[in-house]
Motif scaffolding. Structure first.
Motif, PDB file in Angstrom:
ATOM      1  N   GLN A  25       0.826  -1.195   0.000  1.00 58.72           N
ATOM      2  CA  GLN A  25       0.000   0.000   0.000  1.00 58.72           C
ATOM      3  C   GLN A  25       0.872   1.261   0.000  1.00 58.72           C
ATOM      4  OE1 GLN A  25      -3.022  -0.019   3.050  1.00 58.72           O
ATOM      5  NE2 GLN A  25      -3.387  -2.209   2.828  1.00 58.72           N
ATOM      6  N   GLY A  26       0.249   2.403  -0.229  1.00 61.91           N
ATOM      7  CA  GLY A  26       0.961   3.663  -0.134  1.00 61.91           C
ATOM      8  C   GLY A  26       1.233   4.022   1.315  1.00 61.91           C
ATOM      9  N   PRO A  27       2.279   4.799   1.563  1.00 62.39           N
ATOM     10  CA  PRO A  27       2.564   5.208   2.943  1.00 62.39           C
ATOM     11  C   PRO A  27       1.394   5.974   3.551  1.00 62.39           C
ATOM     12  CG  PRO A  27       4.423   5.652   1.515  1.00 62.39           C
ATOM     13  CD  PRO A  27       3.290   5.264   0.625  1.00 62.39           C
ATOM     14  N   GLN A  28       1.213   5.775   4.828  1.00 63.05           N
ATOM     15  CA  GLN A  28       0.113   6.397   5.557  1.00 63.05           C
ATOM     16  C   GLN A  28       0.678   7.291   6.649  1.00 63.05           C
ATOM     17  OE1 GLN A  28      -2.056   3.638   8.024  1.00 63.05           O
ATOM     18  NE2 GLN A  28      -3.855   4.942   8.144  1.00 63.05           N
ATOM     19  N   TYR A  29       0.230   8.523   6.685  1.00 67.76           N
ATOM     20  CA  TYR A  29       0.641   9.451   7.736  1.00 67.76           C
ATOM     21  C   TYR A  29       0.128   8.975   9.085  1.00 67.76           C
ATOM     22  CZ  TYR A  29       0.278  13.655  10.668  1.00 67.76           C
ATOM     23  OH  TYR A  29       0.328  14.546  11.707  1.00 67.76           O
ATOM     24  N   ILE A  30       0.996   9.042  10.114  1.00 70.00           N
ATOM     25  CA  ILE A  30       0.564   8.665  11.459  1.00 70.00           C
ATOM     26  C   ILE A  30       0.476   9.904  12.348  1.00 70.00           C
ATOM     27  CG2 ILE A  30       1.074   7.285  13.497  1.00 70.00           C
ATOM     28  CD1 ILE A  30       2.682   5.389  11.707  1.00 70.00           C
ATOM     29  N   ILE A  31       1.594  10.596  12.490  1.00 75.83           N
ATOM     30  CA  ILE A  31       1.652  11.685  13.451  1.00 75.83           C
ATOM     31  C   ILE A  31       2.904  12.509  13.166  1.00 75.83           C
ATOM     32  CG2 ILE A  31       3.017  10.493  15.224  1.00 75.83           C
ATOM     33  CD1 ILE A  31       0.965  11.549  17.316  1.00 75.83           C
ATOM     34  N   HIS A  32       2.950  13.723  13.667  1.00 77.49           N
ATOM     35  CA  HIS A  32       4.179  14.498  13.577  1.00 77.49           C
ATOM     36  C   HIS A  32       4.246  15.445  14.763  1.00 77.49           C
ATOM     37  CE1 HIS A  32       1.510  17.602  11.910  1.00 77.49           C
ATOM     38  NE2 HIS A  32       2.469  18.473  12.143  1.00 77.49           N
ATOM     39  N   GLY A  33       5.462  15.950  15.039  1.00 77.83           N
ATOM     40  CA  GLY A  33       5.638  16.875  16.146  1.00 77.83           C
ATOM     41  C   GLY A  33       6.913  17.660  15.999  1.00 77.83           C
ATOM     42  N   LEU A  34       6.979  18.754  16.732  1.00 78.95           N
ATOM     43  CA  LEU A  34       8.168  19.609  16.705  1.00 78.95           C
ATOM     44  C   LEU A  34       8.988  19.408  17.975  1.00 78.95           C
ATOM     45  CD1 LEU A  34       9.735  21.804  15.174  1.00 78.95           C
ATOM     46  CD2 LEU A  34       8.395  23.506  16.434  1.00 78.95           C
ATOM     47  N   LYS A  35       8.403  19.691  19.134  1.00 80.14           N
ATOM     48  CA  LYS A  35       9.123  19.466  20.384  1.00 80.14           C
ATOM     49  C   LYS A  35       8.226  18.984  21.516  1.00 80.14           C
ATOM     50  CE  LYS A  35       9.134  24.458  21.221  1.00 80.14           C
ATOM     51  NZ  LYS A  35       9.993  25.625  21.511  1.00 80.14           N
ATOM     52  N   ASN A  36       6.938  19.251  21.389  1.00 79.58           N
ATOM     53  CA  ASN A  36       6.017  18.761  22.412  1.00 79.58           C
ATOM     54  C   ASN A  36       5.546  17.360  22.060  1.00 79.58           C
ATOM     55  OD1 ASN A  36       6.067  21.240  23.809  1.00 79.58           O
ATOM     56  ND2 ASN A  36       4.569  22.079  22.394  1.00 79.58           N
ATOM     57  N   ASN A  37       5.179  16.599  23.071  1.00 81.82           N
ATOM     58  CA  ASN A  37       4.589  15.290  22.812  1.00 81.82           C
ATOM     59  C   ASN A  37       3.232  15.472  22.143  1.00 81.82           C
ATOM     60  OD1 ASN A  37       6.818  14.230  24.109  1.00 81.82           O
ATOM     61  ND2 ASN A  37       5.762  14.035  26.080  1.00 81.82           N
TER      62      ASN A  37
END
Lengths: 110, 117
Positions: free
Chosen positions: A42-54
């Motif tokens: 399958q194509g890649p699926q976005y899960i989550i992202h962050g900069l510095k905070n949880n």
């Protein structure tokens, strides 16, 4: 010239929390940490992202260390459908785009 | 709310033929990216396009490969005179305006599997 380091594979029992580590010791101040996964064929699926905070969403939690040199993706209650290759990517929004490394092949065991 | 649409899902070409892969981005997305995934390997960036403009083609092979994203219609990845080594999965992704994309990453399509026989 990978910016991230991940273990090539991990096992986790179904129903348990899966904790996927990622090292990004050269991350720049304006770069985000992204997690994607690719289930077979399958194509890649976005899960989550962050900069510095949880961060937490309906799929996962992202824990970023205070120095931002590493992070952990947590799937709280892994199911068999979570078996996939998980990619940790650092990116600051530049035209070079998302660069995928080899990722971690997470295998959920019944 | 259709996602990124790629077609065809599977494409078989004989050596020397042309392959045309299509990608319709998500509604409201004006940026398109093409990636290639060879068997048992990771995804490799090929090209980044906006409407009528190629922004970054640093990952495109120098010969036989081209990409476009016209004002109207889908983005097209064209491979001329295909060879067996072109057999791979080709994924398209889209994102909203450039400044927004860093917050949401990309949305990927399901890919086109090209087999050269």
């Amino acid at each position: 010239d990978a910016k991230t380091t991940q273990p090539p594979s991990m096992d986790c029992a179904e129903g348990r929390a899966a904790n996927l580590p990622c090292n990004h010791s050269t991350i720049s101040g304006n770069e985000y940490v992204y997690w994607y996964r690719q289930i077979h064929s399958q194509g890649p699926q976005y899960i989550i992202h962050g900069l510095k905070n949880n961060e937490t969403n309906e799929m996962a939690s992202l824990i970023i260390t205070e120095d931002r040199k590493s992070s952990t993706l947590i799937l709280p209650h892994a199911t068999l459908r979570d078996t996939a290759v998980y990619y940790c990517i650092v990116w600051g929004g530049g035209a070079d785009g998302l660069t995928f490394g080899k990722g971690t092949h997470l295998i959920i065991q019944p | 709310n259709a996602g990124v649409m790629q077609n065809p899902r599977h494409l078989v070409r004989r050596r020397g033929q042309e392959a045309r892969l299509r990608c319709s981005p998500m509604k409201g997305h004006s940026h398109v990216y093409w990636y290639r995934q060879l068997p048992e390997e990771g995804l490799k960036f090929m090209v980044y396009l906006q409407k009528e403009n190629i922004i970054d083609e640093s990952g495109m092979p120098k010969e036989r490969f081209s990409a476009e994203f016209p004002k109207e219609g889908p983005s097209i990845l064209r491979i001329q005179q295909v060879v067996r080594g072109d057999s791979a999965a080709y994924f398209c992704a889209s994102s909203p305006k450039y400044r927004d994309s860093e917050y949401y990453g990309y949305t990927f399509g399901s890919g086109t599997r090209l087999t050269v026989v």
